[in-house]
Design a protein around this motif. Structure first.
Motif, PDB file in Angstrom:
ATOM      1  N   CYS A  34       0.794  -1.147   0.004  1.00  0.00           N
ATOM      2  CA  CYS A  34      -0.024  -0.034  -0.037  1.00  0.00           C
ATOM      3  C   CYS A  34       0.816   1.165  -0.073  1.00  0.00           C
ATOM      4  O   CYS A  34       0.565   2.247  -0.776  1.00  0.00           O
ATOM      5  N   GLU A  38       0.936   4.066  -2.973  1.00  0.00           N
ATOM      6  CA  GLU A  38       0.502   5.601  -2.578  1.00  0.00           C
ATOM      7  C   GLU A  38       1.770   6.347  -3.134  1.00  0.00           C
ATOM      8  O   GLU A  38       1.666   7.532  -3.813  1.00  0.00           O
ATOM      9  N   MET A  48      -5.499   8.946  -5.349  1.00  0.00           N
ATOM     10  CA  MET A  48      -6.393   7.507  -4.748  1.00  0.00           C
ATOM     11  C   MET A  48      -7.767   7.840  -4.569  1.00  0.00           C
ATOM     12  O   MET A  48      -8.489   6.939  -4.471  1.00  0.00           O
ATOM     13  N   ASP A  49      -8.258   9.091  -4.556  1.00  0.00           N
ATOM     14  CA  ASP A  49      -9.489   9.331  -4.123  1.00  0.00           C
ATOM     15  C   ASP A  49     -10.450   8.967  -5.396  1.00  0.00           C
ATOM     16  O   ASP A  49     -11.772   8.792  -5.288  1.00  0.00           O
ATOM     17  N   LYS A  73      -7.925   0.495   3.987  1.00  0.00           N
ATOM     18  CA  LYS A  73      -7.525   1.882   4.063  1.00  0.00           C
ATOM     19  C   LYS A  73      -8.562   2.531   2.915  1.00  0.00           C
ATOM     20  O   LYS A  73      -9.010   3.857   3.652  1.00  0.00           O
ATOM     21  N   TYR A  74      -8.746   2.465   2.058  1.00  0.00           N
ATOM     22  CA  TYR A  74      -9.504   3.258   0.923  1.00  0.00           C
ATOM     23  C   TYR A  74     -10.902   2.577   0.707  1.00  0.00           C
ATOM     24  O   TYR A  74     -11.769   3.091   0.026  1.00  0.00           O
ATOM     25  N   ARG A  75     -11.278   1.625   1.662  1.00  0.00           N
ATOM     26  CA  ARG A  75     -12.732   0.943   1.384  1.00  0.00           C
ATOM     27  C   ARG A  75     -12.999   0.703  -0.009  1.00  0.00           C
ATOM     28  O   ARG A  75     -13.966   1.117  -0.568  1.00  0.00           O
ATOM     29  N   LEU A  76     -12.235  -0.084  -0.508  1.00  0.00           N
ATOM     30  CA  LEU A  76     -12.250  -0.388  -1.801  1.00  0.00           C
ATOM     31  C   LEU A  76     -12.790  -1.863  -2.029  1.00  0.00           C
ATOM     32  O   LEU A  76     -12.474  -2.733  -1.620  1.00  0.00           O
TER      33      LEU A  76
END
Length: 254
Positions: A34, A38, A48-49, A73-76
């Motif tokens: 990750c 990033e 990443m948004d 982390k990014y709720r993907l």
């Protein structure tokens, strides 16, 4: 609206491919950490948004190493076949796991992702084509043999990531044990430069603008060799060798 593509890393040490437009993007595989993902996204000035999902081609570590942390982390959502999930050993919350089936078509924001089976020594491996506004990007790596589905989808691509894993002579004369050489070239391992070039020569559409040569072997290939091999037959297509050590530039495909 154009599509933007980059390889964040490509090789047996980790694979991650980015495809997106101005508002929506996805990762095909997440085989680097990750933190490294990033870092490379920042260097490319990609956000990443707008990453909406991760699609998993198969369960080998170099394709899934960063999935769990990125997803959390990014709720993907993570699109993965049930069989691949079973063999991957990923620690994912149930709500992020999304079903993936052979020959399925999935909408992610304004992107359309088509998955289809491929030949590789994994539980349930798949290749992908990502589309938007009649622009098609193929992600075709970890393929043991160029099957009819690969050829069919390649003919539709405006750009593609295509595996060029090994030079046949380098593999034959190299230090790998015999069983591993046979695993690589045995029909469910990887594509050689020669096999990939034949796909390119026979099935490249006239509108293909970019080809990213991907998943090169550290020991059995040479970036300059494969760059020259494909450039000779490029006929207007930009040839890029995807690195196993760094991200490529971002390429705009219209």
């Amino acid at each position: 609206m154009a599509l933007y593509i980059t390889s964040l890393n490509s090789g047996s040490n980790g694979n991650c491919y980015y495809v997106g437009n101005e508002t929506d993007a996805i990762f095909i595989d997440a085989g680097i950490s990750c933190r490294e993902t990033e870092k490379r996204m920042r260097r490319l000035e990609l956000s990443m948004d707008i990453v909406r999902a991760i699609f998993i081609s198969h369960e080998h570590t170099d394709h899934i190493k960063g999935v769990a942390v990125l997803a959390k982390k990014y709720r993907l959502p993570v699109y993965i076949t049930a069989t691949t999930l079973q063999y991957a050993g990923l620690l994912l919350n149930d709500h992020v796991v999304m079903p993936l089936h052979g020959n399925s078509i999935i909408n992610v924001g304004d992107l359309v992702v088509t998955a289809f089976p491929k030949l590789h020594d994994a539980a349930d491996p798949h290749s992908f084509m990502v589309s938007h506004n009649n622009i098609n990007i193929g992600v075709f790596t970890d393929i043991g043999f160029p099957c009819e589905q690969l050829k069919h989808h390649f003919q539709k691509c405006h750009a593609a990531f295509l595996e060029t894993n090994y030079d046949e002579e380098m593999l034959e004369k190299g230090r790998y044990p015999y069983f591993l050489k046979n695993r690589i070239r045995g029909g469910k391992g990887h594509l050689s430069n020669t096999q990939a070039l034949q796909v390119f020569k026979d099935h490249k559409p006239s509108f293909m603008t970019h080809l990213l040569l991907s998943h090169l072997s550290k020991d059995n290939n040479n970036p300059e060799l494969v760059q020259n091999l494909f450039t000779e037959h490029a006929n207007g297509t930009e040839i890029i060798v995807a690195s196993r050590f760094a991200e490529t530039a971002v390429y705009c495909v219209r």
